[in-house]
Design a protein around this motif. Structure first.
Motif, PDB file in Angstrom:
ATOM      1  N   PRO A  33       0.828  -1.214   0.000  1.00 34.14           N
ATOM      2  CA  PRO A  33       0.000   0.000   0.000  1.00 34.14           C
ATOM      3  C   PRO A  33       0.858   1.259   0.000  1.00 34.14           C
ATOM      4  O   PRO A  33       2.036   1.216   0.359  1.00 34.14           O
ATOM      5  CB  PRO A  33      -0.798  -0.126   1.297  1.00 34.14           C
ATOM      6  N   SER A  34       0.261   2.350  -0.396  1.00 35.52           N
ATOM      7  CA  SER A  34       1.000   3.606  -0.460  1.00 35.52           C
ATOM      8  C   SER A  34       1.390   4.059   0.946  1.00 35.52           C
ATOM      9  O   SER A  34       0.719   3.731   1.935  1.00 35.52           O
ATOM     10  CB  SER A  34       0.159   4.683  -1.146  1.00 35.52           C
ATOM     11  N   LEU A  35       2.460   4.806   1.008  1.00 31.19           N
ATOM     12  CA  LEU A  35       3.001   5.253   2.294  1.00 31.19           C
ATOM     13  C   LEU A  35       3.290   6.739   2.207  1.00 31.19           C
ATOM     14  O   LEU A  35       3.930   7.197   1.256  1.00 31.19           O
ATOM     15  CB  LEU A  35       4.278   4.475   2.622  1.00 31.19           C
ATOM     16  N   SER A  36       2.818   7.486   3.185  1.00 30.30           N
ATOM     17  CA  SER A  36       3.026   8.931   3.163  1.00 30.30           C
ATOM     18  C   SER A  36       4.488   9.262   3.439  1.00 30.30           C
ATOM     19  O   SER A  36       5.231   8.473   4.036  1.00 30.30           O
ATOM     20  CB  SER A  36       2.139   9.615   4.203  1.00 30.30           C
ATOM     21  N   PHE A  37       4.880  10.442   3.008  1.00 28.75           N
ATOM     22  CA  PHE A  37       6.263  10.884   3.223  1.00 28.75           C
ATOM     23  C   PHE A  37       6.587  10.947   4.708  1.00 28.75           C
ATOM     24  O   PHE A  37       7.642  10.492   5.154  1.00 28.75           O
ATOM     25  CB  PHE A  37       6.461  12.257   2.578  1.00 28.75           C
ATOM     26  N   GLN A  38       5.680  11.510   5.499  1.00 30.69           N
ATOM     27  CA  GLN A  38       5.941  11.674   6.928  1.00 30.69           C
ATOM     28  C   GLN A  38       6.054  10.330   7.633  1.00 30.69           C
ATOM     29  O   GLN A  38       6.944  10.133   8.478  1.00 30.69           O
ATOM     30  CB  GLN A  38       4.836  12.512   7.564  1.00 30.69           C
ATOM     31  N   ALA A  39       5.170   9.391   7.297  1.00 34.25           N
ATOM     32  CA  ALA A  39       5.219   8.074   7.940  1.00 34.25           C
ATOM     33  C   ALA A  39       6.505   7.338   7.589  1.00 34.25           C
ATOM     34  O   ALA A  39       7.131   6.706   8.450  1.00 34.25           O
ATOM     35  CB  ALA A  39       4.001   7.253   7.521  1.00 34.25           C
ATOM     36  N   GLN A  40       6.927   7.420   6.337  1.00 35.45           N
ATOM     37  CA  GLN A  40       8.146   6.732   5.922  1.00 35.45           C
ATOM     38  C   GLN A  40       9.381   7.384   6.532  1.00 35.45           C
ATOM     39  O   GLN A  40      10.309   6.686   6.970  1.00 35.45           O
ATOM     40  CB  GLN A  40       8.252   6.724   4.402  1.00 35.45           C
ATOM     41  N   ALA A  41       9.402   8.718   6.568  1.00 33.30           N
ATOM     42  CA  ALA A  41      10.542   9.416   7.170  1.00 33.30           C
ATOM     43  C   ALA A  41      10.669   9.076   8.647  1.00 33.30           C
ATOM     44  O   ALA A  41      11.786   8.885   9.159  1.00 33.30           O
ATOM     45  CB  ALA A  41      10.392  10.919   6.976  1.00 33.30           C
ATOM     46  N   SER A  42       9.544   8.981   9.346  1.00 36.74           N
ATOM     47  CA  SER A  42       9.575   8.625  10.767  1.00 36.74           C
ATOM     48  C   SER A  42       9.985   7.167  10.965  1.00 36.74           C
ATOM     49  O   SER A  42      10.703   6.841  11.917  1.00 36.74           O
ATOM     50  CB  SER A  42       8.198   8.873  11.396  1.00 36.74           C
ATOM     51  N   TYR A  43       9.538   6.304  10.062  1.00 36.25           N
ATOM     52  CA  TYR A  43       9.882   4.882  10.167  1.00 36.25           C
ATOM     53  C   TYR A  43      11.387   4.666  10.053  1.00 36.25           C
ATOM     54  O   TYR A  43      11.969   3.856  10.788  1.00 36.25           O
ATOM     55  CB  TYR A  43       9.149   4.097   9.082  1.00 36.25           C
ATOM     56  N   TYR A  44      12.024   5.393   9.148  1.00 39.73           N
ATOM     57  CA  TYR A  44      13.468   5.236   8.972  1.00 39.73           C
ATOM     58  C   TYR A  44      14.236   5.606  10.238  1.00 39.73           C
ATOM     59  O   TYR A  44      15.342   5.110  10.466  1.00 39.73           O
ATOM     60  CB  TYR A  44      13.953   6.096   7.808  1.00 39.73           C
TER      61      TYR A  44
END
Length: 250
Positions: free
Chosen positions: A20-31
């Motif tokens: 599924p698509s992933l928002s920029f903020q969620a992905q940046a926080s995940y990293y």
């Protein structure tokens, strides 16, 4: 953009084929929560990611409001004004120039400020967001009355063994009353190196304070049945960014 963080050229942001698509903020926080702390320790990743999120918020969460009687007049001026004119007006004001020195187009652009209100309450850190917090606190005053307790929480991660564990120091024994820690300069260096761990530590401290001392049930968003050291909480409002909390007791 970051060959050391993405050495294989995959895993970038907002890939159109990702499901599924992933928002920029969620992905940046995940990293920032990966076991590999390269993203945390990178010299510019945090700043660039935050800058992108703030710019997007400024573009998507900023709105203009005007009175209905001025709508047609302001709409014509707003469409006619150019970006170069706005930039020249901004530079003129920055250097404390006089209104009379502006051209007609520049004066029209500046006059728009009399009729247009900027709504940017959803942009973190903006002046409008602070005003929103103040208005929400006033709403609490109107509904609950004056708070019973004001708190300013300022835990020091540099001297706390829990932060050292969050940083990744596996030699710290939290079962001891006074765990052995590395020297002070090294603790300060760790704090500067890993601001993400410092942020997690602060959030952890606030949550543990309310959960175990004040008896707040975060899962059900209400005071726990047993209460806390001050009894049962009716509500609280916290300014996480400035560590200021107001609390209402039942």
């Amino acid at each position: 953009m970051y060959p050391t963080l993405f050495p294989y050229g995959i895993g970038g942001f907002e890939h159109p084929d990702r499901y599924p698509s992933l928002s920029f903020q969620a992905q940046a926080s995940y990293y920032l929560d990966l076991d590999d702390r390269s993203f945390r320790y990178h010299h510019s990743y945090l700043f660039v990611a935050l800058n992108i999120m703030q710019r997007r918020a400024a573009h998507l969460q900023t709105h203009f409001t005007i009175r209905k009687s001025y709508f047609d007049k302001v709409a014509r001026k707003l469409v006619a004004v150019s970006a170069d004119t706005l930039e020249s007006v901004a530079n003129h004001l920055e250097h404390e120039g006089k209104y009379s020195d502006l051209s007609t187009d520049q004066q029209d652009a500046l006059d728009l400020l009399k009729y247009v209100n900027t709504i940017a309450a959803r942009i973190p850190g903006s002046q409008a967001s602070k005003i929103l917090c103040r208005n929400e606190v006033r709403s609490y005053y109107g509904y609950f009355g004056l708070p019973h307790l004001y708190m300013t929480i300022n835990p020091n991660p540099a001297h706390n063994p829990i932060f050292q564990v969050m940083f990744g120091d596996v030699t710290v024994d939290l079962t001891k009353q006074f765990p052995d820690l590395v020297p002070g300069p090294e603790r300060a260096r760790r704090l500067a190196l890993d601001p993400v761990a410092a942020s997690d530590f602060f959030e952890f401290c606030v949550q543990m304070l309310f959960e175990h001392l004040l008896g707040w049930d975060y899962m059900h968003c209400k005071s726990a049945a047993a209460g806390g050291i001050l009894g049962h909480l009716e509500a609280f409002y916290d300014f996480v960014k400035i560590s200021f909390i107001i609390t209402y007791l039942m």
